[in-house]
Scaffold this motif. Structure first.
Motif, PDB file in Angstrom:
ATOM      1  N   ALA A  48      -5.864   5.928   4.834  1.00 40.55           N
ATOM      2  CA  ALA A  48      -5.842   6.466   6.198  1.00 40.55           C
ATOM      3  C   ALA A  48      -7.205   7.029   6.585  1.00 40.55           C
ATOM      4  CB  ALA A  48      -4.771   7.550   6.320  1.00 40.55           C
ATOM      5  N   ALA A  49      -7.898   7.654   5.627  1.00 39.82           N
ATOM      6  CA  ALA A  49      -9.232   8.188   5.895  1.00 39.82           C
ATOM      7  C   ALA A  49     -10.223   7.066   6.187  1.00 39.82           C
ATOM      8  CB  ALA A  49      -9.715   9.023   4.712  1.00 39.82           C
ATOM      9  N   GLN A  50     -10.059   5.912   5.533  1.00 38.19           N
ATOM     10  CA  GLN A  50     -10.913   4.756   5.823  1.00 38.19           C
ATOM     11  C   GLN A  50     -10.723   4.300   7.265  1.00 38.19           C
ATOM     12  OE1 GLN A  50     -11.324   2.500   1.506  1.00 38.19           O
ATOM     13  NE2 GLN A  50      -9.739   1.846   2.899  1.00 38.19           N
ATOM     14  N   PHE A  51      -9.475   4.234   7.688  1.00 37.67           N
ATOM     15  CA  PHE A  51      -9.169   3.847   9.065  1.00 37.67           C
ATOM     16  C   PHE A  51      -9.820   4.813  10.045  1.00 37.67           C
ATOM     17  CE2 PHE A  51      -5.786   4.219  12.521  1.00 37.67           C
ATOM     18  CZ  PHE A  51      -6.310   3.180  13.275  1.00 37.67           C
ATOM     19  N   PHE A 104       4.294   3.774   9.056  1.00 43.78           N
ATOM     20  CA  PHE A 104       3.657   2.478   9.217  1.00 43.78           C
ATOM     21  C   PHE A 104       3.632   2.063  10.680  1.00 43.78           C
ATOM     22  CE2 PHE A 104       3.856  -2.230   9.180  1.00 43.78           C
ATOM     23  CZ  PHE A 104       2.648  -2.484   8.555  1.00 43.78           C
ATOM     24  N   ASP A 105       4.723   2.329  11.397  1.00 42.19           N
ATOM     25  CA  ASP A 105       4.761   2.001  12.824  1.00 42.19           C
ATOM     26  C   ASP A 105       3.688   2.780  13.592  1.00 42.19           C
ATOM     27  OD1 ASP A 105       6.866   0.287  12.418  1.00 42.19           O
ATOM     28  OD2 ASP A 105       8.406   1.738  12.984  1.00 42.19           O
ATOM     29  N   ARG A 106       3.524   4.060  13.235  1.00 33.75           N
ATOM     30  CA  ARG A 106       2.495   4.875  13.896  1.00 33.75           C
ATOM     31  C   ARG A 106       1.103   4.330  13.598  1.00 33.75           C
ATOM     32  NH1 ARG A 106       3.923  10.226  11.227  1.00 33.75           N
ATOM     33  NH2 ARG A 106       1.901  10.870  12.055  1.00 33.75           N
ATOM     34  N   LEU A 107       0.885   3.901  12.361  1.00 33.11           N
ATOM     35  CA  LEU A 107      -0.413   3.325  12.016  1.00 33.11           C
ATOM     36  C   LEU A 107      -0.660   2.042  12.796  1.00 33.11           C
ATOM     37  CD1 LEU A 107      -2.988   3.285  10.294  1.00 33.11           C
ATOM     38  CD2 LEU A 107      -1.683   2.094   8.516  1.00 33.11           C
ATOM     39  N   ASP A 162      -5.690  10.965  13.173  1.00 30.84           N
ATOM     40  CA  ASP A 162      -5.808  12.336  12.674  1.00 30.84           C
ATOM     41  C   ASP A 162      -4.440  12.894  12.277  1.00 30.84           C
ATOM     42  OD1 ASP A 162      -8.556  12.486  12.872  1.00 30.84           O
ATOM     43  OD2 ASP A 162      -8.546  13.395  14.866  1.00 30.84           O
ATOM     44  N   ASP A 163      -3.411  12.602  13.083  1.00 31.22           N
ATOM     45  CA  ASP A 163      -2.067  13.077  12.758  1.00 31.22           C
ATOM     46  C   ASP A 163      -1.568  12.444  11.456  1.00 31.22           C
ATOM     47  OD1 ASP A 163      -1.913  14.709  14.957  1.00 31.22           O
ATOM     48  OD2 ASP A 163      -0.762  13.298  16.181  1.00 31.22           O
ATOM     49  N   ILE A 164      -1.787  11.143  11.315  1.00 36.61           N
ATOM     50  CA  ILE A 164      -1.366  10.442  10.096  1.00 36.61           C
ATOM     51  C   ILE A 164      -2.098  10.992   8.878  1.00 36.61           C
ATOM     52  CG2 ILE A 164      -1.446   8.213   8.901  1.00 36.61           C
ATOM     53  CD1 ILE A 164      -1.032   6.921  11.704  1.00 36.61           C
ATOM     54  N   LEU A 165      -3.397  11.195   9.020  1.00 42.61           N
ATOM     55  CA  LEU A 165      -4.195  11.696   7.909  1.00 42.61           C
ATOM     56  C   LEU A 165      -3.762  13.106   7.519  1.00 42.61           C
ATOM     57  CD1 LEU A 165      -6.514  11.109   5.989  1.00 42.61           C
ATOM     58  CD2 LEU A 165      -8.110  11.868   7.751  1.00 42.61           C
ATOM     59  N   GLN A 166      -3.486  13.943   8.503  1.00 44.40           N
ATOM     60  CA  GLN A 166      -3.031  15.305   8.216  1.00 44.40           C
ATOM     61  C   GLN A 166      -1.692  15.290   7.479  1.00 44.40           C
ATOM     62  OE1 GLN A 166      -2.566  17.721  11.724  1.00 44.40           O
ATOM     63  NE2 GLN A 166      -2.262  19.615  10.578  1.00 44.40           N
ATOM     64  N   THR A 169       0.837  -1.189   0.000  1.00 42.99           N
ATOM     65  CA  THR A 169       0.000   0.000   0.000  1.00 42.99           C
ATOM     66  C   THR A 169       0.870   1.236   0.000  1.00 42.99           C
ATOM     67  OG1 THR A 169      -0.039   0.210   2.385  1.00 42.99           O
ATOM     68  CG2 THR A 169      -1.689  -1.244   1.403  1.00 42.99           C
ATOM     69  N   ALA A 170       0.237   2.369  -0.268  1.00 45.44           N
ATOM     70  CA  ALA A 170       0.979   3.619  -0.290  1.00 45.44           C
ATOM     71  C   ALA A 170       1.601   3.917   1.068  1.00 45.44           C
ATOM     72  CB  ALA A 170       0.057   4.761  -0.709  1.00 45.44           C
ATOM     73  N   LEU A 171       0.928   3.445   2.146  1.00 47.70           N
ATOM     74  CA  LEU A 171       1.471   3.691   3.476  1.00 47.70           C
ATOM     75  C   LEU A 171       2.764   2.916   3.703  1.00 47.70           C
ATOM     76  CD1 LEU A 171      -1.684   3.595   5.737  1.00 47.70           C
ATOM     77  CD2 LEU A 171      -0.446   5.595   4.960  1.00 47.70           C
ATOM     78  N   GLN A 172       2.873   1.731   3.058  1.00 52.01           N
ATOM     79  CA  GLN A 172       4.034   0.892   3.292  1.00 52.01           C
ATOM     80  C   GLN A 172       5.209   1.267   2.402  1.00 52.01           C
ATOM     81  OE1 GLN A 172       1.497  -2.569   2.536  1.00 52.01           O
ATOM     82  NE2 GLN A 172       2.461  -3.513   4.297  1.00 52.01           N
ATOM     83  N   THR A 173       4.951   1.886   1.255  1.00 53.80           N
ATOM     84  CA  THR A 173       5.991   2.084   0.270  1.00 53.80           C
ATOM     85  C   THR A 173       6.460   3.519   0.173  1.00 53.80           C
ATOM     86  OG1 THR A 173       4.291   2.368  -1.434  1.00 53.80           O
ATOM     87  CG2 THR A 173       5.146   0.144  -1.107  1.00 53.80           C
TER      88      THR A 173
END
Length: 241
Positions: free
Chosen positions: A147-150, A104-107, A127-131, A87-91
């Motif tokens: 991230a918005a889905q989460f 990714f660790d924060r997620l 919220d921090d991750i999404l921002q 996913t985009a979060l991982q790469t």
């Protein structure tokens, strides 16, 4: 079978839910199986891998396995899933000097807090991750939408149904613009928006109802959302009496 985790789910005769022997809150009017999917979707979305769920449902005398997919859908465990894509979060590229996979660790930490029902911690982290992703990638990039889905899932699980309805309505339109009406993410987001809206009290349901109906008309052929729209319109008519 390539899965990120395995969970044991027990639903008692009276609808009490436990995941890995931990009691779970089941909101009024929500089937325990829906709570299972919402909770474990958080895990699947974060890892990019299906989650294997072994379910014992005493209400139906049923024992079965299923997989919760990263996009929030489910399928039988026997059906081999498609090879997961990063996913985009991982790469995302790691900035010089930053800890590798820090986002990714924060997620992962936020997901763990959500599973523990520590929603204050999970929501603040989400919220921090999404921002951050919105600033770095744009508000409709794939990673931002994931991230918005989460965040929308956390809103639903914590009872913030107005936020969840608005978020999933926006997500359905965003996935529609990126992927079209046939993609499962578009359809799952549309269904989640309608489900969250049904939990809203009257004073909150009315203002969000028209946007929800318009979204359902836009993201799918009208006949595919006819039942959902009829239920929503019926409730809106009752609210206007």
């Amino acid at each position: 079978m390539n899965t990120s985790a395995r969970y044991q789910v027990h639903i008692s005769h009276d609808g009490q839910l436990r995941i890995d022997n931990e009691p779970q809150v089941v909101p009024d009017g929500v089937d325990p199986s829906q709570v299972v999917v919402h909770a474990l979707h958080i895990e699947a979305a974060g890892s990019g891998l299906p989650v294997l769920v072994q379910i014992r449902d005493e209400r139906r005398g049923a024992h079965f396995d299923m997989q919760v997919m990263p996009d929030g859908t489910t399928q039988a465990a026997e059906a081999p899933p498609a090879a997961p894509q990063p996913t985009a979060l991982q790469t995302e590229a790691t900035p010089p000097g930053a800890k590798k996979f820090s986002l990714f660790d924060r997620l992962s930490a936020a997901q763990a807090a959500g599973r523990a029902h520590d929603f204050d911690t999970a929501i603040a982290a989400a919220d921090d991750i999404l921002q951050q992703l919105t600033a770095e990638q744009g508000d409709t990039a794939s990673g931002t939408l994931e991230a918005a889905q989460f965040r929308a899932d956390l809103a639903y699980l914590s009872g913030e149904y107005a936020f969840s309805t608005a978020s999933w309505t926006w997500l359905a339109l965003a996935w529609f613009d990126r992927l079209g009406p046939g993609d499962r993410r578009t359809q799952v987001a549309a269904q989640n928006a309608a489900q969250a809206w049904m939990h809203l009290p009257s004073h909150e349901a009315g203002p969000l109802g028209s946007d929800l109906v318009n979204m359902l008309l836009e993201v799918a052929a009208p006949e595919r959302t006819a039942t959902m729209r009829a239920q929503i319109i019926g409730r809106l008519e009752q609210l206007s009496v």
